[in-house]
Motif scaffolding. Structure first.
Motif, PDB file in Angstrom:
ATOM      1  N   MET A 126      27.031  14.747  39.389  1.00  0.00           N
ATOM      2  CA  MET A 126      26.624  15.032  40.763  1.00  0.00           C
ATOM      3  C   MET A 126      25.706  16.265  40.767  1.00  0.00           C
ATOM      4  N   THR A 127      24.559  16.125  41.393  1.00  0.00           N
ATOM      5  CA  THR A 127      23.584  17.215  41.429  1.00  0.00           C
ATOM      6  C   THR A 127      24.063  18.342  42.326  1.00  0.00           C
ATOM      7  N   ALA A 128      23.935  19.587  41.862  1.00  0.00           N
ATOM      8  CA  ALA A 128      24.371  20.742  42.657  1.00  0.00           C
ATOM      9  C   ALA A 128      23.442  20.941  43.847  1.00  0.00           C
ATOM     10  N   LEU A 129      24.007  21.423  44.940  1.00  0.00           N
ATOM     11  CA  LEU A 129      23.195  21.761  46.102  1.00  0.00           C
ATOM     12  C   LEU A 129      22.285  22.932  45.758  1.00  0.00           C
ATOM     13  N   ARG A 130      21.055  22.894  46.254  1.00  0.00           N
ATOM     14  CA  ARG A 130      20.083  23.951  45.983  1.00  0.00           C
ATOM     15  C   ARG A 130      19.812  24.707  47.283  1.00  0.00           C
ATOM     16  N   VAL A 131      19.984  26.012  47.227  1.00  0.00           N
ATOM     17  CA  VAL A 131      19.900  26.837  48.438  1.00  0.00           C
ATOM     18  C   VAL A 131      18.815  27.903  48.309  1.00  0.00           C
ATOM     19  N   SER A 162      25.888  35.437  43.783  1.00  0.00           N
ATOM     20  CA  SER A 162      27.102  35.389  42.965  1.00  0.00           C
ATOM     21  C   SER A 162      28.159  34.478  43.591  1.00  0.00           C
ATOM     22  N   LEU A 163      28.341  34.615  44.886  1.00  0.00           N
ATOM     23  CA  LEU A 163      29.356  33.837  45.593  1.00  0.00           C
ATOM     24  C   LEU A 163      29.075  32.338  45.515  1.00  0.00           C
ATOM     25  N   LEU A 164      27.841  31.958  45.840  1.00  0.00           N
ATOM     26  CA  LEU A 164      27.512  30.536  45.899  1.00  0.00           C
ATOM     27  C   LEU A 164      27.556  29.891  44.521  1.00  0.00           C
ATOM     28  N   ARG A 165      27.138  30.632  43.508  1.00  0.00           N
ATOM     29  CA  ARG A 165      27.203  30.081  42.148  1.00  0.00           C
ATOM     30  C   ARG A 165      28.642  29.808  41.733  1.00  0.00           C
ATOM     31  N   LYS A 166      29.560  30.662  42.173  1.00  0.00           N
ATOM     32  CA  LYS A 166      30.977  30.449  41.857  1.00  0.00           C
ATOM     33  C   LYS A 166      31.502  29.157  42.479  1.00  0.00           C
ATOM     34  N   HIS A 167      30.846  28.712  43.551  1.00  0.00           N
ATOM     35  CA  HIS A 167      31.249  27.476  44.231  1.00  0.00           C
ATOM     36  C   HIS A 167      30.379  26.294  43.819  1.00  0.00           C
ATOM     37  N   GLY A 168      29.637  26.455  42.714  1.00  0.00           N
ATOM     38  CA  GLY A 168      28.854  25.345  42.198  1.00  0.00           C
ATOM     39  C   GLY A 168      27.570  25.063  42.950  1.00  0.00           C
ATOM     40  N   ILE A 169      27.103  26.046  43.711  1.00  0.00           N
ATOM     41  CA  ILE A 169      25.864  25.885  44.478  1.00  0.00           C
ATOM     42  C   ILE A 169      24.742  26.618  43.758  1.00  0.00           C
ATOM     43  N   GLU A 170      23.637  25.933  43.540  1.00  0.00           N
ATOM     44  CA  GLU A 170      22.503  26.513  42.811  1.00  0.00           C
ATOM     45  C   GLU A 170      21.602  27.307  43.749  1.00  0.00           C
ATOM     46  N   ILE A 171      21.122  28.448  43.296  1.00  0.00           N
ATOM     47  CA  ILE A 171      20.177  29.253  44.070  1.00  0.00           C
ATOM     48  C   ILE A 171      18.767  28.834  43.675  1.00  0.00           C
ATOM     49  N   ALA A 172      18.103  28.124  44.567  1.00  0.00           N
ATOM     50  CA  ALA A 172      16.752  27.637  44.283  1.00  0.00           C
ATOM     51  C   ALA A 172      15.745  28.777  44.315  1.00  0.00           C
ATOM     52  N   ALA A 173      15.951  29.719  45.234  1.00  0.00           N
ATOM     53  CA  ALA A 173      15.041  30.864  45.357  1.00  0.00           C
ATOM     54  C   ALA A 173      15.649  31.866  46.327  1.00  0.00           C
ATOM     55  N   VAL A 174      15.098  33.091  46.288  1.00  0.00           N
ATOM     56  CA  VAL A 174      15.495  34.152  47.214  1.00  0.00           C
ATOM     57  C   VAL A 174      14.225  34.727  47.824  1.00  0.00           C
ATOM     58  N   ALA A 175      14.256  35.008  49.120  1.00  0.00           N
ATOM     59  CA  ALA A 175      13.096  35.588  49.805  1.00  0.00           C
ATOM     60  C   ALA A 175      13.553  36.755  50.656  1.00  0.00           C
ATOM     61  N   SER A 176      12.674  37.746  50.814  1.00  0.00           N
ATOM     62  CA  SER A 176      13.037  38.934  51.593  1.00  0.00           C
ATOM     63  C   SER A 176      12.141  39.131  52.813  1.00  0.00           C
ATOM     64  N   SER A 177      11.250  38.177  53.078  1.00  0.00           N
ATOM     65  CA  SER A 177      10.389  38.257  54.258  1.00  0.00           C
ATOM     66  C   SER A 177      10.165  36.852  54.803  1.00  0.00           C
ATOM     67  N   ALA A 199      33.924  34.122  53.001  1.00  0.00           N
ATOM     68  CA  ALA A 199      32.884  33.425  52.242  1.00  0.00           C
ATOM     69  C   ALA A 199      33.016  31.909  52.328  1.00  0.00           C
ATOM     70  N   GLN A 200      34.249  31.417  52.374  1.00  0.00           N
ATOM     71  CA  GLN A 200      34.467  29.981  52.383  1.00  0.00           C
ATOM     72  C   GLN A 200      33.846  29.326  53.616  1.00  0.00           C
ATOM     73  N   VAL A 201      33.754  30.080  54.707  1.00  0.00           N
ATOM     74  CA  VAL A 201      33.168  29.534  55.933  1.00  0.00           C
ATOM     75  C   VAL A 201      31.695  29.207  55.710  1.00  0.00           C
ATOM     76  N   LEU A 202      30.977  30.112  55.042  1.00  0.00           N
ATOM     77  CA  LEU A 202      29.566  29.871  54.749  1.00  0.00           C
ATOM     78  C   LEU A 202      29.410  28.710  53.776  1.00  0.00           C
TER      79      LEU A 202
END
Length: 212
Positions: A1-6, A21-36, A110-113
């Motif tokens: 099953m493909t991990a969700l990408r966020v 860190s939190l999302l990776r622990k729940h098997g969710i992949e971080i596709a990218a991070v943006a600050s603007s 965290a579980q709510v998110l």
């Protein structure tokens, strides 16, 4: 099953690192991070994530909402979870009206998110019961706040009036003609049922328009 990408959008590095860190622990992949907002739109175009976790207010008070508007105009099916430390009615209403599929305050566990991300990724909206109740009330009675009734340009002028700026100062700041500013001011008063600038100043305080 493909991990969700966020895609995570927040201008506080501690928040983005914590979420990563939190999302990776729940098997969710971080596709990218943006600050603007601009970076958020560009990175969404590049990586096409399953879900965007988007702070409502960063850089400027409406940057998150503006970024969401731009993303959804390019990708109408984008799944956005608004993640904010603020939970005022007008913010919730605007986020929902724009097409946000979820709204989670940063004080929640965290579980709510995580649950919200998984739910919206499946195409289902996710609003906590207390948020859904407030949205229902707003839908029934309408949202009387300036934030809900005024467009972006009107809000800028409204805030200047609330700061007791003169018409000349507003004209110079907005780089518009005095006639145009006069028409915008008339529209603001009409939409807010205000008779004079004093009424507008009172409304600004009532709805906390000038709060940082």
């Amino acid at each position: 099953m493909t991990a969700l990408r966020v895609l995570i959008v927040d201008d506080h590095i501690a928040v983005t690192e914590g979420l990563t860190s939190l999302l990776r622990k729940h098997g969710i992949e971080i596709a990218a991070v943006a600050s603007s907002g601009e970076e958020a739109v560009r990175k969404f175009d590049e990586c096409l994530p399953d879900v965007v976790v988007l702070d409502v207010q960063f850089e400027t008070e409406s940057a998150g909402l503006q970024a969401a508007t731009e993303i959804l105009s390019r990708h109408p099916q984008a799944a956005i979870v608004f993640y904010s430390q603020f939970d005022q009615d007008e913010l919730i209403h605007r986020a929902y009206s724009l097409g946000g599929m979820g709204f989670v305050t940063k004080e929640k566990p965290a579980q709510v998110l995580v649950e919200a991300i998984r739910k919206v990724a499946s195409g289902q909206p996710h609003f906590l019961p207390e948020i859904s109740e407030r949205l229902a009330l707003l839908s029934t009675r309408g949202d009387p706040s300036p934030q809900a009734k005024l467009d972006e340009r009107e809000m800028r002028v409204f805030k200047m009036i609330a700061r007791n700026m003169t018409n000349r100062q507003i004209v110079e700041e907005m780089k518009l003609s005095a006639k145009t500013i006069s028409l915008i001011t008339q529209s603001i008063k009409s939409k807010l049922n205000a008779h004079n600038n004093g009424d507008l100043i009172l409304l600004a305080f009532k709805y906390k328009v000038l709060e940082p």
